[in-house]
Design an enzyme around this catalytic site. Sequence first.
Site, PDB file in Angstrom:
ATOM      1  N   THR A 137       4.994   4.343   3.045  1.00 11.14           N
ATOM      2  CA  THR A 137       5.473   5.585   3.666  1.00 11.14           C
ATOM      3  C   THR A 137       5.746   5.379   5.151  1.00 11.14           C
ATOM      4  OG1 THR A 137       3.948   6.675   2.127  1.00 11.14           O
ATOM      5  CG2 THR A 137       5.037   8.069   3.758  1.00 11.14           C
TER       6      THR A 137
ATOM      7  N   GLY B  36       0.841  -1.183   0.000  1.00  3.49           N
ATOM      8  CA  GLY B  36       0.000   0.000   0.000  1.00  3.49           C
ATOM      9  C   GLY B  36       0.881   1.240   0.000  1.00  3.49           C
ATOM     10  N   CYS B  37       0.386   2.328  -0.607  1.00  4.17           N
ATOM     11  CA  CYS B  37       1.202   3.541  -0.677  1.00  4.17           C
ATOM     12  C   CYS B  37       1.380   4.156   0.713  1.00  4.17           C
ATOM     13  CB  CYS B  37       0.618   4.544  -1.662  1.00  4.17           C
ATOM     14  SG  CYS B  37      -1.117   4.941  -1.401  1.00  4.17           S
ATOM     15  N   ASN B  38       0.326   4.167   1.503  1.00  4.38           N
ATOM     16  CA  ASN B  38       0.461   4.662   2.870  1.00  4.38           C
ATOM     17  C   ASN B  38       1.358   3.728   3.684  1.00  4.38           C
ATOM     18  OD1 ASN B  38      -1.443   6.692   2.312  1.00  4.38           O
ATOM     19  ND2 ASN B  38      -3.131   5.336   2.847  1.00  4.38           N
ATOM     20  N   ALA B  39       1.173   2.413   3.461  1.00  8.25           N
ATOM     21  CA  ALA B  39       1.958   1.427   4.198  1.00  8.25           C
ATOM     22  C   ALA B  39       3.442   1.578   3.904  1.00  8.25           C
ATOM     23  CB  ALA B  39       1.476   0.026   3.861  1.00  8.25           C
TER      24      ALA B  39
END
Lengths: 342, 342, 342, 342
Positions: free
Chosen positions: C153, C148-151
């Site tokens: 980061t 995931g993109c948030n994950a």
Amino acid sequence: MTHNVAILGASGYTGAELVRLIAQHPNIDIKALSGERKAGMAMADVFPHLRHMDLPILCKIDEIDFSQIDLCFCALPHKTSQEVIAALPKDLKIVDLSADFRLRDPDEYEKWYGNKHAALAQQGEAVYGLTEFYRDEIRGARLVAGTGCNAATGQFALRPLISAGVIDLDEIILDLKCAVSGAGRSLKENLLHAELSEGYNAYAIGSTHRHLGEFDQEFSKLAGRPVKVQFTPHLMPVNRGILATVYVKGDAQVIHDTLAVAYADEPFLQVLPFGEAPSTHHVRGSNYCHIGVAADRIEGRAIVFAALDNLTKGSSGQALQNANLMLGEKEEEGLTMAPLFP
Amino acid sequence: MTHNVAILGASGYTGAELVRLIAQHPNIDIKALSGERKAGMAMADVFPHLRHMDLPILCKIDEIDFSQIDLCFCALPHKTSQEVIAALPKDLKIVDLSADFRLRDPDEYEKWYGNKHAALAQQGEAVYGLTEFYRDEIRGARLVAGTGCNAATGQFALRPLISAGVIDLDEIILDLKCAVSGAGRSLKENLLHAELSEGYNAYAIGSTHRHLGEFDQEFSKLAGRPVKVQFTPHLMPVNRGILATVYVKGDAQVIHDTLAVAYADEPFLQVLPFGEAPSTHHVRGSNYCHIGVAADRIEGRAIVFAALDNLTKGSSGQALQNANLMLGEKEEEGLTMAPLFP
Amino acid sequence: MTHNVAILGASGYTGAELVRLIAQHPNIDIKALSGERKAGMAMADVFPHLRHMDLPILCKIDEIDFSQIDLCFCALPHKTSQEVIAALPKDLKIVDLSADFRLRDPDEYEKWYGNKHAALAQQGEAVYGLTEFYRDEIRGARLVAGTGCNAATGQFALRPLISAGVIDLDEIILDLKCAVSGAGRSLKENLLHAELSEGYNAYAIGSTHRHLGEFDQEFSKLAGRPVKVQFTPHLMPVNRGILATVYVKGDAQVIHDTLAVAYADEPFLQVLPFGEAPSTHHVRGSNYCHIGVAADRIEGRAIVFAALDNLTKGSSGQALQNANLMLGEKEEEGLTMAPLFP
Amino acid sequence: MTHNVAILGASGYTGAELVRLIAQHPNIDIKALSGERKAGMAMADVFPHLRHMDLPILCKIDEIDFSQIDLCFCALPHKTSQEVIAALPKDLKIVDLSADFRLRDPDEYEKWYGNKHAALAQQGEAVYGLTEFYRDEIRGARLVAGTGCNAATGQFALRPLISAGVIDLDEIILDLKCAVSGAGRSLKENLLHAELSEGYNAYAIGSTHRHLGEFDQEFSKLAGRPVKVQFTPHLMPVNRGILATVYVKGDAQVIHDTLAVAYADEPFLQVLPFGEAPSTHHVRGSNYCHIGVAADRIEGRAIVFAALDNLTKGSSGQALQNANLMLGEKEEEGLTMAPLFP
């Protein structure tokens, strides 16, 4: 004296803008708010910015008791509006914000909108709602047809010039820039933030935008002969505002003076000093329209600019201004808030 | 009865916002507008969005006849404000929007602002201007110190919780997001559109932002013991709005109930249903503050959100709210406009 | 040597981003682009910014001859992806960009995504695609699950700190700000420009966002015991970028040194000097991640910031980085473009 | 073979854009970066998005050893540029990005820029840098004058039409929309985010913009007689991009065909299918220019659209394209990156 109003189509942007404006009006009460698909919901859930207000629950149109309503704002989509209005009580005062009653000639309507008109009787009695130019008719009207937001902007720039005969009627080019809220709250790919932000493009190119029907009707009527303008709208990555840049042939100083005189007593139409250009940022959220004129370096050519907020002066503000006239209220009532800047 | 006011520093954003708000107030007249560097200019040339208003020409402060002024809004920069206020008539009612009179302890002032205070007498009599919590003192005050916009936001989220003892006082984290107008109209590289748009970053990191002085003072006073919060502001690419995301330890439902009860009669502080989060877009241009509470998945932790418009409820709206109290006007007068959305 | 690739789901933002990046890669050829609903269309009509490229016409997945494909990027929606991948040739190298193969425990998958997994065999062999921490496994993998993109980061900010044991594992708060393209090209009201611009709000509040499944899995594995973080994502009115503001307890200088050492040889992970904060504007359109650390005024507390572009390093850039490893290419190939600023 | 280049004025946007582009070029090395006021600073501190690159420290111009430089990009402000270039080695290849060497007639220069030219010798040898139309001269040139970004956009739309004689030369109206980065990194009030965002206005109205000097020179030369266009630029609240909407009289289909044929072999000039309009969002960050043509409803009138990125194709990309020719490199080298969308 308090007037009771209903707003049909209150779950869209123009409906919410009407609620925002009427909240400032001392003599108007909102008695009913309709939203077919959102019936039963509180406005606070549809528009959280109105959370602090005490508003009716959204209902279906056929749940409204129109006998208690003095005036009905109709903020429904095109086509739907004519069907709904045809079925409303025949003596109910109505301000329609859709495109359905703007064009007087049913053939012109069909040409621009692609369908036969379903409420010809009502169309026949509708008054064109450009307040500053139809005040007397609006005062006595039962049904007022709010103008297109682009159409209003272009007309504020041009009507006095056409009336006064100070520009070449065959050489008018309207390059218009409009904000995204003009397209409403509809789910279209090109209205997504990711698609629109940092972008900029023209649409309805080649003078195919439906608001041309209004320009043709009004400008030809003013001139007493057919007038056709070129009109290219562009979509701006901003939420509110329209800027019209109008290229005309004529003496720039005469053009400025003509507009300044014509609008000298108009509370909402502000003509800037000669040579200044308005910005949409300076009218946002207000009922004001800023108009500027400059001379081009080429002799005999001028540029006229008009800036307004498409949701306020271009739509819901205009609607309230017209309702004020129809209800015997002061025309500016509820509409003199200053723009929001920055 | 009409009150005459002056606005010092009218060429900045909070000055212009005061003008916008006061225009809606039935009982306040703007008699003087100062702007040292722009003295002699019309407000329409400094803020074209106010073009339609009939306003005094900008003047220098020493040109104002304060004997005709009932109340003076001071929207000047830090440091300048204390010097100017020290020289104003001693019986003139003043609402100051700068940081100069917020901190009661001169040492704390010097610690956060880096200079010795130049108007200690006035500092001594100043009342902290967070209206909802200092109403009685403000009513009787001569000089009211408007709060920091970030400081107001954090306090709306936290004060009732600290008073009620329902959160852990040593575990408060304020992650704050503020709009660019909070930095004023100053020419700084990081405020340019090209630098800010599409960007997002924290600043004053490590809890070094000056508004911490206010948090420390107010929260410690409420708790009766020192309270220190963590506070990280971020700059958002929007023009107006502050969102505080506050991480606390305590029972989320109790926290929500505490806030709901505390603000039940507050016209401008709206507590959302449990589990809902507010947006800055829904308070823009208004004096409303939306507050939300959610439980975290980790037992005993909650998140409190508060959203307001930094220029309105965070600054000029608060100032007018305080002025209303000082002048014997209804507290909400001129401040009930709905937010501008979209 | 040239590798032939297919991109499934090429009509979405991550698909288009893959095309943009691969265009810079000297050794990869795009042989097939799928888009079920847009099959038959040219990419130039779906994404006009790719107009200059010579690309395959969009087709349906079952029209692709996978015997000619060396590696397949799968940029399909969740759930669809697992069904499609289960049906692809068993020896085809795949980089999946969806959430379908990120979680190793099928129960955890079901808990966060709400449905039973439909491709358990493939799930069993999938390697978690956070390149910098799974290089060896990725090199030998057949199926890599993009994070995931948030994950991604959050993990860049925290993994070395958890491994080194320099922060309190029970006191981690991730306040995350993400851009709108993270939600894809889907037609949702809250993604409209008019709704999002000038707004700012949290969503999936209370640590309910699905990427928590990844944090739980990875952080617990690293720590050798359960680790649960608090995680509040916010939607920013920008198109690209994620900023994580992570509140931790530990020595800030040690934290900075730990990250600086861990990432010293990483081409894409840039640790800023101590006390500096990154901006999303400075990584936009690139595969770089900027990481900053600051000490809070409260002893023993620190803030870690990580900024990256959700579509590049957070998704399609990561996918290409992984594909490079799987294909025996240089890891950075095609990925070293500088960010676009302003 | 590797070419060594210097970039003078590297602390501005066009300087940083040159660095970004050259980073993709296999045969060019940046040997020196100047920035008078920021001399001694690392580029990472002036432009954090370039942090990952290994770049020279910013220096003063007189610290550069030009004997080691094959080509010098000059991204300095107007007036400064001519003074600096006059003092550079006489055999040094130079691509100038300022306005100083665009106009061939010193009187025209003085008319538009208000000062006498201080480097007439260099002005005499300068070649106008609109690559697609001056390739041969540029290949052999020592000093190439980069065009104005607006001037480039308008010329891409119009040059083939003027050459082919398919439009009325006395009836050309350029309504141009440009992004804020075109004004550079200068601290001006109207470039602040708070002033620009949500706003939209024309500037340099009445055809007074300096780029008219270039239009006059080039169009008159092409036509063999004086040609004067109307030109109204508008400032858009976006960071990159120019859209020209050009109103002409002529046959739309002939106009489209003329442009399509003229640009058939141009890698960077993409003519859209007849009736389609380009968007600035689809060329952002790239060296591509998208051109569209539509017929107006009024017989004999057409609209030509051209969209490009002002910092890339309008300035630094053009500069690198020219440098490639001057250095014997492939013209497209380092310039074929796809636009960044969204």
